[in-house]
Design a protein around this motif. Sequence first.
Motif, short mmCIF file in Angstrom:
data_model
loop_
_atom_site.label_atom_id
_atom_site.label_comp_id
_atom_site.label_asym_id
_atom_site.label_seq_id
_atom_site.Cartn_x
_atom_site.Cartn_y
_atom_site.Cartn_z
N VAL A 26 0.87 -1.17 0.00
CA VAL A 26 0.00 0.00 0.00
C VAL A 26 0.91 1.22 0.00
O VAL A 26 1.80 1.33 0.83
N GLU A 27 0.68 2.13 -0.95
CA GLU A 27 1.46 3.36 -1.02
C GLU A 27 0.57 4.55 -0.72
O GLU A 27 -0.64 4.52 -1.00
N ILE A 28 1.17 5.58 -0.15
CA ILE A 28 0.48 6.84 0.11
C ILE A 28 0.78 7.75 -1.08
O ILE A 28 1.93 8.04 -1.36
N HIS A 29 -0.26 8.15 -1.82
CA HIS A 29 -0.10 8.90 -3.05
C HIS A 29 -0.70 10.29 -2.96
O HIS A 29 -1.60 10.54 -2.16
N GLU A 30 -0.21 11.17 -3.82
CA GLU A 30 -0.77 12.51 -4.00
C GLU A 30 -1.06 12.70 -5.48
O GLU A 30 -0.26 12.34 -6.34
N MET A 31 -2.23 13.26 -5.77
CA MET A 31 -2.55 13.68 -7.14
C MET A 31 -2.65 15.19 -7.14
O MET A 31 -3.23 15.78 -6.23
N LYS A 32 -2.03 15.83 -8.13
CA LYS A 32 -2.16 17.28 -8.26
C LYS A 32 -1.89 17.69 -9.69
O LYS A 32 -1.25 16.97 -10.45
N MET A 33 -2.39 18.86 -10.03
CA MET A 33 -2.23 19.37 -11.38
C MET A 33 -0.80 19.90 -11.57
O MET A 33 -0.26 20.57 -10.72
N ASP A 34 -0.22 19.55 -12.72
CA ASP A 34 1.07 20.06 -13.16
C ASP A 34 0.81 20.68 -14.51
O ASP A 34 0.82 20.00 -15.53
N GLY A 35 0.49 21.98 -14.52
CA GLY A 35 0.02 22.62 -15.75
C GLY A 35 -1.36 22.08 -16.07
O GLY A 35 -2.27 22.18 -15.26
N ASN A 36 -1.52 21.47 -17.24
CA ASN A 36 -2.80 20.89 -17.65
C ASN A 36 -2.87 19.38 -17.45
O ASN A 36 -3.79 18.74 -17.93
N VAL A 37 -1.88 18.82 -16.76
CA VAL A 37 -1.80 17.38 -16.61
C VAL A 37 -1.93 17.00 -15.13
O VAL A 37 -1.25 17.56 -14.27
N ARG A 39 -1.01 14.70 -12.25
CA ARG A 39 0.09 13.79 -11.95
C ARG A 39 -0.16 13.10 -10.61
O ARG A 39 -0.70 13.69 -9.69
N MET A 40 0.29 11.85 -10.53
CA MET A 40 0.19 11.09 -9.30
C MET A 40 1.58 10.63 -8.91
O MET A 40 2.35 10.18 -9.75
N ARG A 41 1.89 10.76 -7.60
CA ARG A 41 3.21 10.32 -7.14
C ARG A 41 3.09 9.78 -5.73
O ARG A 41 2.22 10.18 -4.95
N GLU A 42 4.00 8.87 -5.41
CA GLU A 42 4.07 8.33 -4.06
C GLU A 42 4.74 9.35 -3.15
O GLU A 42 5.72 10.00 -3.52
N LEU A 43 4.20 9.50 -1.94
CA LEU A 43 4.83 10.36 -0.93
C LEU A 43 5.80 9.48 -0.15
O LEU A 43 5.42 8.81 0.82
N GLU A 44 7.04 9.45 -0.59
CA GLU A 44 8.03 8.54 -0.03
C GLU A 44 8.36 8.82 1.44
O GLU A 44 8.75 7.93 2.18
N LYS A 45 8.18 10.06 1.88
CA LYS A 45 8.46 10.41 3.28
C LYS A 45 7.18 10.42 4.12
O LYS A 45 7.20 10.80 5.27
#
Length: 109
Positions: A26-37, A39-45
């Motif tokens: 199970v990963e803790i993720h963040e989704m947010k806008m990067d310009g018009n795209v 993006r989803m990334r894991e919050l490694e910390k």
Amino acid sequence: GFLAITTKGTGPDPLVAVRSAASDKVEIHEMKMDGNVMRMRELEKGLEIPPGATVELKPGGFHLMFMALKAPFAKGAKVPATLVFEKAATPDIDLVVEAMGPGAPAHRH
């Protein structure tokens, strides 16, 4: 996975990991806008929870990503998880599986 987390402590206490018998990871993720795209990334910390604040994990923002499921999730089923904080106790929770899609409500604890 979606839920709301409220801290009662006087200092920050990040959510650093999540464990579940329902998946290998199970990963803790963040989704947010990067310009018009989006993006989803894991919050490694981990996910910072400010003292006395509530942080919502909801569609389009922070969420839990269950990976390598041991069985498909069925609507109405409960998915067990353990929240691991840097300082606080590690509560066990159940997330209820709801329908996917734009009209699906977010589950909160």
